[in-house]
Motif scaffolding. Structure first.
Motif, short mmCIF file in Angstrom:
data_model
loop_
_atom_site.label_atom_id
_atom_site.label_comp_id
_atom_site.label_asym_id
_atom_site.label_seq_id
_atom_site.Cartn_x
_atom_site.Cartn_y
_atom_site.Cartn_z
N TYR A 25 23.32 28.08 61.83
CA TYR A 25 24.30 29.16 61.88
C TYR A 25 23.98 30.24 60.85
O TYR A 25 24.07 31.44 61.14
CB TYR A 25 25.70 28.60 61.64
N VAL A 29 23.20 34.21 61.76
CA VAL A 29 23.94 35.32 61.17
C VAL A 29 23.01 36.21 60.35
O VAL A 29 23.11 37.45 60.40
CB VAL A 29 25.11 34.79 60.31
N VAL A 33 22.73 39.98 61.76
CA VAL A 33 23.68 40.86 61.07
C VAL A 33 23.01 41.45 59.83
O VAL A 33 22.41 40.72 59.03
CB VAL A 33 24.95 40.10 60.65
N SER A 42 28.83 43.11 64.52
CA SER A 42 28.39 42.02 63.65
C SER A 42 29.30 40.81 63.79
O SER A 42 28.84 39.66 63.80
CB SER A 42 28.38 42.50 62.20
N LEU A 43 30.60 41.04 63.90
CA LEU A 43 31.52 39.93 64.10
C LEU A 43 31.27 39.26 65.44
O LEU A 43 31.41 38.03 65.57
CB LEU A 43 32.96 40.43 64.03
N ALA A 46 28.33 36.95 64.97
CA ALA A 46 28.73 35.77 64.20
C ALA A 46 29.57 34.82 65.05
O ALA A 46 29.43 33.59 64.95
CB ALA A 46 29.51 36.19 62.96
N GLY A 98 32.97 29.49 60.66
CA GLY A 98 33.16 30.80 61.29
C GLY A 98 34.03 31.72 60.47
O GLY A 98 33.77 32.93 60.39
N ALA A 101 31.96 33.14 57.68
CA ALA A 101 31.06 34.18 58.18
C ALA A 101 31.82 35.46 58.49
O ALA A 101 31.33 36.57 58.19
CB ALA A 101 30.34 33.68 59.43
N VAL A 105 30.94 39.05 56.80
CA VAL A 105 30.55 40.18 57.65
C VAL A 105 31.49 41.36 57.43
O VAL A 105 31.05 42.52 57.33
CB VAL A 105 30.54 39.75 59.13
N THR A 127 36.07 34.03 66.11
CA THR A 127 35.32 32.85 65.68
C THR A 127 36.09 31.57 66.01
O THR A 127 35.48 30.56 66.37
CB THR A 127 35.02 32.91 64.18
#
Length: 214
Positions: A25, A29, A33, A42-43, A46, A98, A101, A105, A127
């Motif tokens: 993961y 990312v 990103v 970007s989200l 992710a 998540g 992240a 982000v 997420t």
């Protein structure tokens, strides 16, 4: 239930099985990103990357116990409760990854067209939806439905891909909803609710199948 969650989490951490999905993961990312990129996109990256990772994590939780230990826990706490605790713990760790992240982000991305709190809310919902959808895939790709490791991994990969591209999938809807008109992040409430329902249905089916087959 708290004791069962702690038990499954302790097995997960001590076995270091968390390293592989976490590193995967983090790599997804990191590659997808860049700091300063628009936050909604970007989200979305992710969140999408969390689907196979969550499926993998849930499968680990369902298969990490030796058969003898599983039998002891089932006798002490009940097979259904022990199985549910494994599912909840696996999905919980994926949601936690998540969420971390999404926070990172949002903090490093470009917020043009949206605000930080709104973007973070949308990212957390997306997420969560992707983690629960991936968790449902992992549930169906593990015992008691699929016992052979090779077939289980194949089902996990194909299921994760289908969850990301199939129309009507909560994960696909959540990722798509992140980018609204004008570049704003639209909170995917419906996708999150659908993912929660999907996770509940697959968990119930898995528990009932386990009671019959194990």
């Amino acid at each position: 239930m708290t004791a069962l969650l702690r038990y499954h989490s302790a097995l997960f951490l001590r076995s270091q099985r968390w390293l592989a999905p976490l590193l995967l993961y983090a790599a997804l990312v990191a590659v997808g990103v860049r700091p300063g990129d628009p936050v909604p996109g970007s989200l979305g990256i992710a969140a999408a990357g969390l689907v196979p990772v969550s499926a993998w994590t849930v499968r680990i939780f369902l298969t990490q116990e030796p058969a003898a230990a599983r039998a002891v826990v089932a006798a002490a706490a009940g097979r259904s409760r022990a199985h549910l605790a494994a599912l909840l713990a696996g999905a919980g760790w994926a949601v936690l990854a998540g969420a971390a992240a999404a926070c990172a982000v949002t903090a490093t991305g470009g917020l043009a067209g949206t605000s930080g709190p709104a973007a973070l809310l949308a990212g957390l919902l997306a997420t969560t939806a992707c983690a629960l959808t991936g968790g449902a895939v992992g549930t169906l790709a593990a015992r008691p439905f699929v016992r052979a490791p090779g077939w289980s991994v194949a089902a996990l990969l194909l299921g994760s891909l289908a969850a990301l591209v199939t129309t009507g999938s909560p994960a696909k809807h959540a990722v798509t909803a992140l980018v609204a008109d004008g570049g704003g992040a639209r909170p995917p409430w419906a996708a999150c609710a659908a993912a929660l329902l999907l996770a509940a249905v697959t968990a119930t089916a898995s528990r009932r199948a386990g009671a019959r087959l194990e």
